[in-house]
Scaffold this motif. Structure first.
Motif, short mmCIF file in Angstrom:
data_model
loop_
_atom_site.label_atom_id
_atom_site.label_comp_id
_atom_site.label_asym_id
_atom_site.label_seq_id
_atom_site.Cartn_x
_atom_site.Cartn_y
_atom_site.Cartn_z
N ASN A 1 0.83 -1.20 0.00
CA ASN A 1 0.00 0.00 0.00
C ASN A 1 0.87 1.25 0.00
O ASN A 1 2.06 1.19 0.29
N THR A 2 0.27 2.36 -0.34
CA THR A 2 0.86 3.68 -0.20
C THR A 2 -0.24 4.60 0.29
O THR A 2 -1.39 4.18 0.44
N SER A 3 0.09 5.83 0.59
CA SER A 3 -0.93 6.73 1.12
C SER A 3 -0.72 8.14 0.59
O SER A 3 0.38 8.51 0.18
N PHE A 4 -1.79 8.90 0.57
CA PHE A 4 -1.71 10.33 0.30
C PHE A 4 -2.66 11.05 1.24
O PHE A 4 -3.49 10.42 1.91
N GLY A 5 -2.50 12.33 1.33
CA GLY A 5 -3.34 13.11 2.25
C GLY A 5 -3.67 14.46 1.67
O GLY A 5 -3.10 14.88 0.65
N PHE A 6 -4.60 15.14 2.30
CA PHE A 6 -4.98 16.45 1.81
C PHE A 6 -5.62 17.27 2.92
O PHE A 6 -6.03 16.73 3.96
N GLY A 7 -5.66 18.58 2.71
CA GLY A 7 -6.38 19.49 3.56
C GLY A 7 -7.55 20.06 2.79
O GLY A 7 -7.49 20.24 1.57
N ALA A 8 -8.64 20.35 3.48
CA ALA A 8 -9.83 20.86 2.81
C ALA A 8 -10.61 21.77 3.74
O ALA A 8 -10.48 21.69 4.98
N ASN A 9 -11.41 22.65 3.15
CA ASN A 9 -12.33 23.52 3.90
C ASN A 9 -13.76 23.03 3.70
O ASN A 9 -14.08 22.36 2.69
N TYR A 10 -14.64 23.35 4.66
CA TYR A 10 -16.06 22.99 4.49
C TYR A 10 -16.87 23.79 5.49
O TYR A 10 -16.34 24.42 6.42
N SER A 11 -18.18 23.75 5.31
CA SER A 11 -19.12 24.25 6.31
C SER A 11 -20.28 23.27 6.40
O SER A 11 -20.56 22.54 5.44
N GLY A 12 -20.94 23.24 7.54
CA GLY A 12 -22.04 22.29 7.72
C GLY A 12 -21.51 20.93 8.15
O GLY A 12 -20.69 20.83 9.06
N THR A 13 -21.96 19.88 7.48
CA THR A 13 -21.54 18.53 7.83
C THR A 13 -20.34 18.10 7.00
O THR A 13 -20.06 18.66 5.94
N ASN A 14 -19.65 17.08 7.51
CA ASN A 14 -18.44 16.59 6.84
C ASN A 14 -18.52 15.08 6.71
O ASN A 14 -17.78 14.34 7.35
N THR A 15 -19.44 14.62 5.90
CA THR A 15 -19.66 13.19 5.73
C THR A 15 -18.53 12.56 4.92
O THR A 15 -18.10 13.11 3.91
N ALA A 16 -18.07 11.39 5.37
CA ALA A 16 -17.01 10.70 4.65
C ALA A 16 -17.53 10.23 3.29
O ALA A 16 -18.63 9.69 3.18
N PRO A 17 -16.75 10.40 2.23
CA PRO A 17 -17.19 9.99 0.89
C PRO A 17 -16.93 8.50 0.66
O PRO A 17 -16.19 7.85 1.40
N THR A 18 -17.53 7.98 -0.38
CA THR A 18 -17.25 6.62 -0.84
C THR A 18 -16.21 6.70 -1.95
O THR A 18 -16.39 7.42 -2.94
N LEU A 19 -15.11 5.98 -1.76
CA LEU A 19 -13.99 6.07 -2.70
C LEU A 19 -14.02 4.94 -3.72
O LEU A 19 -14.41 3.81 -3.41
N THR A 20 -13.58 5.25 -4.92
CA THR A 20 -13.40 4.25 -5.97
C THR A 20 -11.95 4.28 -6.40
O THR A 20 -11.40 5.35 -6.70
N CYS A 21 -11.31 3.11 -6.43
CA CYS A 21 -9.90 3.03 -6.80
C CYS A 21 -9.75 2.18 -8.05
O CYS A 21 -10.34 1.10 -8.16
N THR A 22 -8.97 2.66 -9.01
CA THR A 22 -8.65 1.90 -10.21
C THR A 22 -7.14 1.90 -10.38
O THR A 22 -6.46 2.87 -10.06
N ALA A 23 -6.61 0.78 -10.87
CA ALA A 23 -5.17 0.63 -11.03
C ALA A 23 -4.84 0.23 -12.45
O ALA A 23 -5.63 -0.45 -13.13
N GLY A 24 -3.70 0.66 -12.93
CA GLY A 24 -3.23 0.29 -14.25
C GLY A 24 -1.97 -0.53 -14.18
O GLY A 24 -1.42 -0.74 -13.11
#
Length: 774
Positions: A751-774
């Motif tokens: 495995n490997t990992s990446f990260g990010f910072g983000a802004n929001y207002s209201g709720t912060n529901t976790a998204p559903t991720l889709t991963c594709t590999a080549g």
């Protein structure tokens, strides 16, 4: 040099304290003078200086340092100009070894006022002829194509092109290797600091076009350099690892270790081509934060690393960072024998602003940090000619003993040479971060002064008298202390437990003695250092009730010597007799991601009248982890299997909450062939208007990936502000994250990992991720 710092882990606008790139030594016109020799490191058994020296595990042990005559002349000229007591103190600096910078092709030959590399080597050889111990020679290799791609003050002379790489190899590395490999110098120990800032930029700054362009040349150039230098038996190679304020976040540290291993493994000798690593080059991050030994200590309900100065980076100093990075490097494939160096030339932080004892009265994490940190910068990303800095520990071999991965303190950045200038109406080159009137941001909306010494605009590498005077004035230990002392203090005696509570053990001991004076005591709980104190007592807090803890204490002196450990004592906390109120039950337990072998969880923090100290994660009825944060990834699971989880909270008095509502996470099917991947999402910190998140990409297929992509759609108004270890686009609520240039290949099951910072207002529901590999 691009020392990146922000709670985004790698903000392109917030560079942490400068490393050596900033030292584009265009130098001054100080006249070169004859050099002297001084014994700066502990001396082992005498060795004939005329015989060829075997490649040893630690070249700093038992060696006599070579002093750069150009730097000696700069220091002596300043000391003579200042005169009196000030000048006498300043003159002491000249007896400490500093590195010789090959920061442009012309430096190899030298000029009318500065020695070239051959002249320096000849002087070292002359010194070796009269020495009974090996002579240590330090040189910085620093001229990669597209050098310092994330900085301006120290950009190099060679372009990031194929032709530039050829020029780097043939006109720069080949001549240097030819000189260092001359049999005439085979009795010297030559320590090379290889291309500061280069590979860290390949980890955190791929969103910068200049860095994305330069990275392949960095990797190939460093590989070529290691091949050339490792072939010379008496040359030692040390790769730059930035500093704790740049690569300290776990989401940076692991990819960094993998990047270093990738380059080393591509060389002819593999990881054996690297003798070790160096941190804090030309930087001001403290070697140790003596009054902040526990970055996750809870004050006012928040861990210390949550304050803006640290932005959830768990490493406050270079010693703890180097030990952790060493472990990550070993995991990545390097042998445990690789040594770690710390540049202590400007990270002392002495003077009247330095705390002298623990202040335990603040009731918020921010106030506690402000009262107790020795790092006096307003922002950890300040790096250019930092105001208030001081010279640190003198060059010393094995400052923590032979068993610690830190093999030496070194002075790579010569104290008093400028980090860089800033643009003006008549001078367009330079870096705005060097402007005393400028500002910089932390990637989260915070704005800070550059903290550069006001009133000056001095090009990189030129002599900066006001800075030198300040560094000497703020030196810690003070320059009056003996820099040649190698005698450790006496072992602390009389260590005893003076009191216990349900969450603390108090200790005291008898003071040690030393010929130059004891500066502090290191307190160890088991094998973990929990504090460095100046007195002879300490209270260890935040412990579990009814639990036995073993303690030892060592003493250290002003020259950096450390005593042997005291006799151990055991302190057992009492049963909780006061507070009996358990924390609130953790809520919002959710599954944030699954792979064929893992389930990732997150939950909402509990509250408690004495403070939550951790969360217990249960898989069914089995406790699988105790964590301090509000997320956890359970690994090593079977594919296509459902697992039930609950979480409890515990407090400082030992009380445990009832279990949360159970959730079920079902692992995905295992890869049956070809390329495939899954992505698991977790939030590492959330402050209401913004958050940081990590994504772990796992190869579920049977072959290594050539590329990978993760996509998702936000349910709310989340907007990514920056991303590290991946390249992203966001259109409306849709996000696509593609692999960076250095982490596209993931082995099956890896495995490997990446990260990010983000802004929001209201709720912060976790998204559903889709991963594709080549």
């Amino acid at each position: 040099m691009p020392h990146q710092l922000s709670n985004s882990r790698a903000s392109s606008t917030a560079r942490a304290p400068r490393t050596p790139g900033v030292l584009t030594r265009f130098r001054t016109a100080a006249a070169a003078t004859a050099l002297g020799a001084a014994m700066l490191v502990p001396v082992a058994a005498a060795q004939s200086a005329s015989a060829a020296i075997t490649h040893v595990a630690n070249p700093y042990v038992g060696a006599t340092p070579f002093l750069n005559p150009d730097y000696v002349a700069e220091v002596n000229a300043q000391a003579s100009a200042d005169g009196g007591t000030t000048g006498a103190t300043e003159a002491k600096v000249a007896s400490n070894q500093t590195a010789i910078w090959m920061d442009h092709i012309g430096a190899i030959a030298g000029d009318s006022t500065h020695h070239g590399l051959q002249a320096q080597l000849d002087a070292a050889e002359t010194q070796a002829a009269g020495s009974s111990t090996p002579v240590l020679f330090e040189v910085v290799i620093y001229d990669l194509p597209g050098r310092d791609c994330a900085a301006l003050a120290s950009n190099g002379e060679i372009p990031a092109t194929a032709a530039g790489l050829t020029q780097y190899e043939s006109q720069y590395i080949d001549p240097i290797a030819a000189l260092l490999g001359n049999s005439k110098y085979s009795n010297l120990r030559i320590s090379t600091i290889v291309e500061p800032d280069s590979l860290p930029n390949a980890v955190t700054n791929q969103s910068k076009p200049a860095c994305a362009t330069a990275t392949p040349y960095y990797e190939t150039g460093v590989e070529y350099t290691l091949n050339k230098l490792h072939a010379i038996g008496n040359v030692y190679t040390y790769l730059d690892i930035g500093h704790s304020g740049w690569l300290g976040w776990p989401s940076n540290m692991t990819p960094a270790a993998q990047e270093f291993a990738k380059v080393a493994k591509a060389t002819t000798a593999g990881v054996a081509s690297v003798d070790g690593f160096i941190s804090d080059t030309a930087n001001t991050t403290p070697t140790d934060e003596p009054f902040l030994p526990n970055s996750t200590l809870q004050v006012g309900g928040n861990p210390l690393d949550s304050v803006n100065f640290y932005q959830y980076n768990p490493f406050f100093d270079e010693h703890t960072y180097d030990e952790a990075m060493h472990a990550a490097l070993v995991t990545a494939g390097f042998p445990s024998s690789v040594g770690m160096l710390i540049d202590t030339s400007r990270n002392g932080w002495g003077g009247s602003s330095r705390p002298t004892a623990l202040n335990s009265t603040p009731t918020t994490a921010a106030a506690y940090v402000a009262a107790n940190k020795i790092d006096q910068r307003p922002f950890r990303g300040d790096w250019c000619n930092v105001n208030g800095a001081g010279i640190g520990y003198r060059p010393t071999a094995q400052p923590y003993g032979a068993s610690d991965p830190v093999i030496a303190y070194v002075w790579i950045k010569p104290p008093g040479e400028s980090d860089g200038d800033y643009p003006s109406g008549t001078h367009t080159h330079g870096d705005p971060h060097c402007d005393p009137n400028g500002t910089q941001t932390d990637g989260n909306g915070g704005t800070y002064p550059t903290d550069a010494i006001p009133g000056y605009d001095i090009p990189a590498g030129n002599w900066f008298a006001a800075q030198f005077q300040q560094l000497v004035s703020n030196a810690y230990p003070a320059l009056g202390a003996s820099s040649g002392d190698t005698t450790p203090p006496s072992v602390p005696t009389g260590l005893k437990v003076t009191a216990t509570t349900s969450s603390s053990v108090s200790l005291s001991w008898t003071a040690s003695t030393d010929n130059v004076g004891v500066t502090g005591y290191n307190v160890y709980r088991g094998s973990t250092k929990v504090a460095t104190v100046t007195g002879t007592s300490y209270a260890d807090t935040g412990l579990a009730a009814s639990t036995a803890y073993s303690y030892t204490v060592t003493a250290q002196d002003a020259a950096g010597n450390v005593s042997a450990a005291s006799t151990a004592v055991t302190g057992t906390t009492t049963a909780s007799s006061g507070d009996t109120t358990p924390p609130s039950v953790p809520t919002g337990l959710t599954v944030t991601g699954t792979t064929s072998s893992s389930v990732s969880l997150s939950w909402t923090a509990s509250t408690d009248n004495v403070g939550v100290t951790g969360y217990n994660v249960y898989r069914g009825s089995t406790k699988v982890a105790t964590v301090t944060g509000t997320s956890y990834t359970d690994t090593g699971l079977a594919a296509s299997t459902a697992y039930s989880y609950t979480v409890t909270a515990q407090d400082a008095a030992g009380n445990v909450s009832a279990a949360s509502t159970a959730v079920t996470g079902t692992t995905t099917a295992g890869g049956s062939g070809g390329a495939g991947c899954t992505a698991a999402y977790s939030i590492s910190s959330d402050w209401g208007a913004g958050f940081n998140a990590n994504v772990t990409v796992t190869n579920t297929g049977s072959t290594a990936t050539k590329s990978w992509k993760v996509t998702w759609t936000w349910a709310g108004n989340q907007a990514i502000t920056n991303m590290w270890n991946a390249v992203y686009t966001q259109t409306g609520t849709a996000v696509t994250a593609n692999n960076a240039a250095y982490n596209n290949v993931i082995a099956p099951g890896g495995n490997t990992s990446f990260g990010f910072g983000a802004n929001y207002s209201g709720t912060n529901t976790a998204p559903t991720l889709t991963c594709t590999a080549g």
